[in-house]
Design an enzyme around this catalytic site. Structure first.
Site, mmCIF file in Angstrom:
data_model
loop_
_atom_site.group_PDB
_atom_site.id
_atom_site.type_symbol
_atom_site.label_atom_id
_atom_site.label_comp_id
_atom_site.label_asym_id
_atom_site.label_seq_id
_atom_site.Cartn_x
_atom_site.Cartn_y
_atom_site.Cartn_z
ATOM 1 N N GLY A 61 0.790 -1.169 -0.053
ATOM 2 C CA GLY A 61 -0.082 -0.002 -0.052
ATOM 3 C C GLY A 61 0.899 1.194 -0.075
ATOM 4 O O GLY A 61 0.882 1.904 -0.847
ATOM 5 N N GLU A 62 1.951 1.257 0.783
ATOM 6 C CA GLU A 62 2.983 2.355 0.944
ATOM 7 C C GLU A 62 3.700 2.654 -0.409
ATOM 8 O O GLU A 62 3.871 3.597 -0.798
ATOM 9 C CB GLU A 62 3.847 2.260 2.011
ATOM 10 C CG GLU A 62 3.300 2.491 3.358
ATOM 11 C CD GLU A 62 2.244 1.050 4.014
ATOM 12 O OE1 GLU A 62 1.494 1.179 4.808
ATOM 13 O OE2 GLU A 62 2.606 0.193 3.081
ATOM 14 N N VAL A 63 3.931 1.650 -1.107
ATOM 15 C CA VAL A 63 4.653 1.491 -2.422
ATOM 16 C C VAL A 63 3.845 2.345 -3.477
ATOM 17 O O VAL A 63 4.026 3.225 -4.118
ATOM 18 C CB VAL A 63 5.066 0.173 -2.790
ATOM 19 C CG1 VAL A 63 5.360 0.230 -4.442
ATOM 20 C CG2 VAL A 63 6.053 -0.463 -2.048
ATOM 21 N N ALA A 66 3.341 5.834 -2.540
ATOM 22 C CA ALA A 66 4.864 6.776 -2.820
ATOM 23 C C ALA A 66 5.222 6.838 -4.207
ATOM 24 O O ALA A 66 6.171 7.338 -4.310
ATOM 25 C CB ALA A 66 5.619 5.996 -1.938
#
Length: 400
Positions: A61-63, A66
């Site tokens: 999710g963070e990838v 970002a």
């Protein structure tokens, strides 16, 4: 080694065999866990030559969130993740960028790992804090930035209790906050520099490639994105009730962890088809289960209404509500969204909030009222446009 960090490393080392075993077991449904990848996949000089920016994201999710920042720095960046499936997602999105899983958080490993990267700046997305890794970076003169940083109330209390370990890390790092509230907490924790830049999730939302699927003329299509345990049961109950009035309804379910997808075939009350089984959805299908990684945002484009998973499971605290908004469809949230309070505070006028008990009524009203459905969808799309340009604000602070 300072006493706080020494104690942390000692306890971490003693616990490591158990931590690895637990991680191996719990990750089976989330894409796997490679011990080898953590201990032996350190970069060589030739792999990272000419790259001076290190971007760290916790998981998939963070990838995804970002992505705009990584895109801007792709010629200079190295990406790391905590999870294997996060690394696999980064490799798929950025095949030209070196991607690694971080090692166990013990100084002998982190010292070697940071040295092998040879970078000048570390950009940690949100607030992924590994004391040994960050200390190794700071000791090796790497500038540390938390970008689109968040500090929840529970995290704030934890970080204060761990001040013996974390104080020097915070004193040496820059915190670029997603909201003023996060900035206030960062200042109280003692970060070297604090500034509010906004939430990078607003920049990460973009129209994906069209999804290759044949559905036919179905209405309504309800997309349940990133669901967790218990939420598929709720989706099934809502579907059954709605089908009495809307016989052509199709419910698309995308579980957060694709390893759970096959078990949903017997759990859902109707004919269910896996995405990997067929790209054609038979007309008598009730539930189409997305058991692939990276396609959820494309499936939102097919929906008339999106229900965000993790918001009906108290243990989770919600998932990103922005992805469906780019398509101008209304978004329904349950009562649990603590992980996205900053985002939701900016889009609350464009969200349909619901409880378990009144979810059927909320969705039914949206289906029946074309004007309401359109108005809520357009509202979200406009807010997205207004809140963008976070990437540029982050880069301005990092490269002063």
């Amino acid at each position: 080694m300072r006493i706080g960090l020494f104690i942390y490393n000692l306890l971490y080392g003693v616990s490591l065999p158990v931590l690895l075993t637990v991680a191996k077991f719990t990750s089976k449904k989330r894409g796997g866990f490679s011990v080898k990848r953590r201990f032996f996949s350190f970069p060589s000089e030739s792999q990272v030559e000419g790259r001076d920016i290190w971007i760290h994201c916790a998981s998939i999710g963070e990838v995804n969130s970002a992505r705009p920042l990584i895109e801007k720095l792709k010629d200079r960046a190295i990406v790391t993740t905590f999870t294997d499936y996060g690394a696999d997602r980064a490799l798929k999105l950025f095949p030209e960028i070196p991607v690694y899983v971080i090692p166990p958080d013990m100084k002998p490993f982190t010292d070697r790992f940071v040295k092998s990267l040879g970078v000048k700046k570390l950009l940690v997305y949100e607030t992924e804090i590994w004391p040994s890794l960050l200390t190794s970076a700071i000791e090796q003169k790497v500038e540390v930035y938390f970008v689109s940083g968040k500090i929840t109330e529970s995290s704030f209390s934890l970080y204060k209790r761990l001040s013996l370990v974390l104080k020097e890390i915070f004193n040496s790092s820059v915190f670029l906050a997603r909201s003023d509230k996060d900035a206030e907490r960062a200042k109280e924790l003692g970060f070297a520099k604090v500034k509010t830049v906004g939430d990078l999730k607003f920049d990460s939302v973009m129209k994906p490639k069209p999804v290759n699927v044949s559905i036919g003329n179905r209405f309504p299509i309800i997309v349940w994105g990133s669901t967790h345990e218990g939420e598929e049961v709720l989706a099934g109950k809502i579907h059954v009730k709605l089908k009495e009035e809307f016989p052509q309804i199709l419910t698309i379910v995308a579980p957060r962890h694709v390893g759970r997808a096959e078990s949903l075939l017997s759990l859902l009350p109707g004919k269910a088809v896996l995405r990997t089984q067929s790209k054609n959805v038979p007309s008598d299908t009730d539930f189409y289960i997305v058991d692939t990684v990276g396609e959820l945002s494309s499936f939102y484009s097919l929906g008339d209404i999106a229900v965000i998973g993790g918001t009906f499971n108290e243990k989770v605290g919600g998932h990103n509500p922005l992805e469906p908004m780019v398509f101008g469809i209304p978004v329904v949230l349950g009562p649990y969204y603590s992980h996205f309070q900053g985002v939701i505070s900016k889009i609350k006028e464009c969200i349909i909030f619901s409880t378990h008990e009144n979810l059927f009524d909320k969705i039914s009203l949206l289906i029946k009222n074309d004007e309401l459905r359109h108005r809520v969808g357009v509202c979200g799309k406009r807010v997205l446009e207004k809140e963008r340009s976070v990437t540029e604000r982050i880069l301005k602070e990092v490269f002063v």
